[in-house]
Design an enzyme around this catalytic site. Structure first.
Site, short mmCIF file in Angstrom:
data_model
loop_
_atom_site.label_atom_id
_atom_site.label_comp_id
_atom_site.label_asym_id
_atom_site.label_seq_id
_atom_site.Cartn_x
_atom_site.Cartn_y
_atom_site.Cartn_z
N ALA A 201 0.83 -1.21 0.00
CA ALA A 201 0.00 0.00 0.00
C ALA A 201 0.86 1.26 0.00
O ALA A 201 1.97 1.27 0.55
CB ALA A 201 -0.92 0.01 1.21
N GLU B 248 0.71 -10.14 -1.98
CA GLU B 248 -0.66 -10.61 -2.15
C GLU B 248 -1.07 -10.60 -3.62
O GLU B 248 -1.78 -11.49 -4.09
CB GLU B 248 -1.61 -9.74 -1.32
CG GLU B 248 -1.46 -9.98 0.17
CD GLU B 248 -2.30 -9.05 1.02
OE1 GLU B 248 -3.07 -9.55 1.86
OE2 GLU B 248 -2.19 -7.81 0.84
#
Length: 333
Positions: free
Chosen positions: A135, A183
């Site tokens: 992020a 991920e």
């Protein structure tokens, strides 16, 4: 053998029919057998493909931020036709996930999932030494609490969409893949990495947990106990260590151009190209769906998926090519 209870065979048939319908639905909108396929209008872009042993062109990066260029979608041509490369290009932010990048990924994936000309997708970085750093924390720190949840939900949704793409996907990890970056790679069918790459789900260091599917996909990839150990410790693995635990399929020494994993991904994608397009899609679906259920149900899913290949023109072409001792010319029909 005991006789089947009245209605049991009928129930199985109904269940099988539903499985076939569900499989067709999972293959994407407009999918049917047999028949013609339509493709969405997309912008076709030439992508550089390294020749065997050839040198890559020098990559330069402007200090000016161009958000329209944060994701490059390249449809390869000639002998690589059918391979699509998604290249993340946020050098100034270590390819971290911003709102804009997530939006661009969602748009690209939406187009790719219904494009029947696409045979394999490679996810890579356009930035040397970085795959995706997770992020964008500089953007995240500016969000209030009410914004964080929806953003993470959108990111999770996009990663799920990548996992559900009907064609094979390969993550080429030539650099850092942390948090959401790993991920993203976990959502791909196959992962290859340079030995110098670094991978880890490090969210617990920030007093949060992986939110893009990491708590679910990492245990499925390497086993529950080891996944817990890595998440609890926020440990970062290099390419060799990742290969040893089964997180990646191939590890390579990094080359001078910094794209060893991408080159390997291209080699794998080229191996996939000659195979029947319909077979590739239903094989992926059978494996993915079957791994989530018990063996008996999984075998029923396999039977339903196999049935979708029987009436295809490609299956007949494969048999004819075998008889005539030539390479098949599959059309995805």
């Amino acid at each position: 053998m005991a006789a089947a209870a009245p209605g049991t065979l009928g129930s199985l048939q109904v269940g099988r029919t539903r499985l076939v319908a569900a499989c067709c639905a999972r293959l994407g909108p407009g999918w049917r057998l047999p028949g013609s396929w339509t493709t969405p209008r997309v912008t076709w872009a030439r992508g550089w493909v390294p020749a065997a042993g050839g040198a890559a062109p020098r990559r330069s990066y402007s200090p000016e931020v161009n958000t329209e260029d944060e994701l490059r979608v390249r449809y390869l041509e000639e002998e690589n036709r059918g391979i699509v490369v998604l290249g993340i290009n946020r050098a100034y932010a270590k390819n971290s996930f911003s709102k804009n990048l997530v939006k661009m990924l969602s748009k690209a994936v939406d187009a790719l999932k219904s494009d029947k000309k696409v045979r394999t997708i490679i996810v890579r970085s356009e930035v040397p030494g970085i795959f995706c750093a997770g992020a964008d924390l500089k953007e995240r720190v500016k969000m209030n609490s009410s914004e964080v949840g929806p953003f993470v939900s959108k990111l999770r949704s996009v990663i799920n969409e990548i996992a559900n793409l009907p064609v094979p996907t390969i993550a080429a990890i030539d650099g850092l893949a942390l948090g959401g970056g790993l991920e993203l790679a976990l959502a791909c069918d196959i992962r290859v990495a340079a030995s110098s790459a670094k991978m880890g789900l490090v969210e617990t260091k920030l007093a949060i947990i992986p939110g893009g599917g990491g708590t679910q996909r990492l245990p499925r990839a390497i086993g529950m106990s080891l996944a817990k150990e890595l998440i609890f410790s926020a440990r970062v693995l290099d390419g060799q260590e990742a290969k040893a635990v089964g997180l990646i399929s191939h590890v390579l020494e990094q080359n001078q151009e910094g794209d060893a994993a991408y080159r390997k991904a291209l080699d794998l994608a080229r191996e996939f190209l000659p195979q029947g397009p319909v077979a590739m899609r239903v094989a992926k679906l059978a494996i993915n769906q079957g791994m989530e259920v018990d063996l008996v149900t999984g075998l029923a899913i396999e039977e339903a998926c196999y049935a979708q290949t029987v009436l295809t023109k490609d299956r007949l072409e494969g048999l004819l090519a075998f008889k005539e001792k030539r390479s098949p010319r599959y059309k995805g029909e």
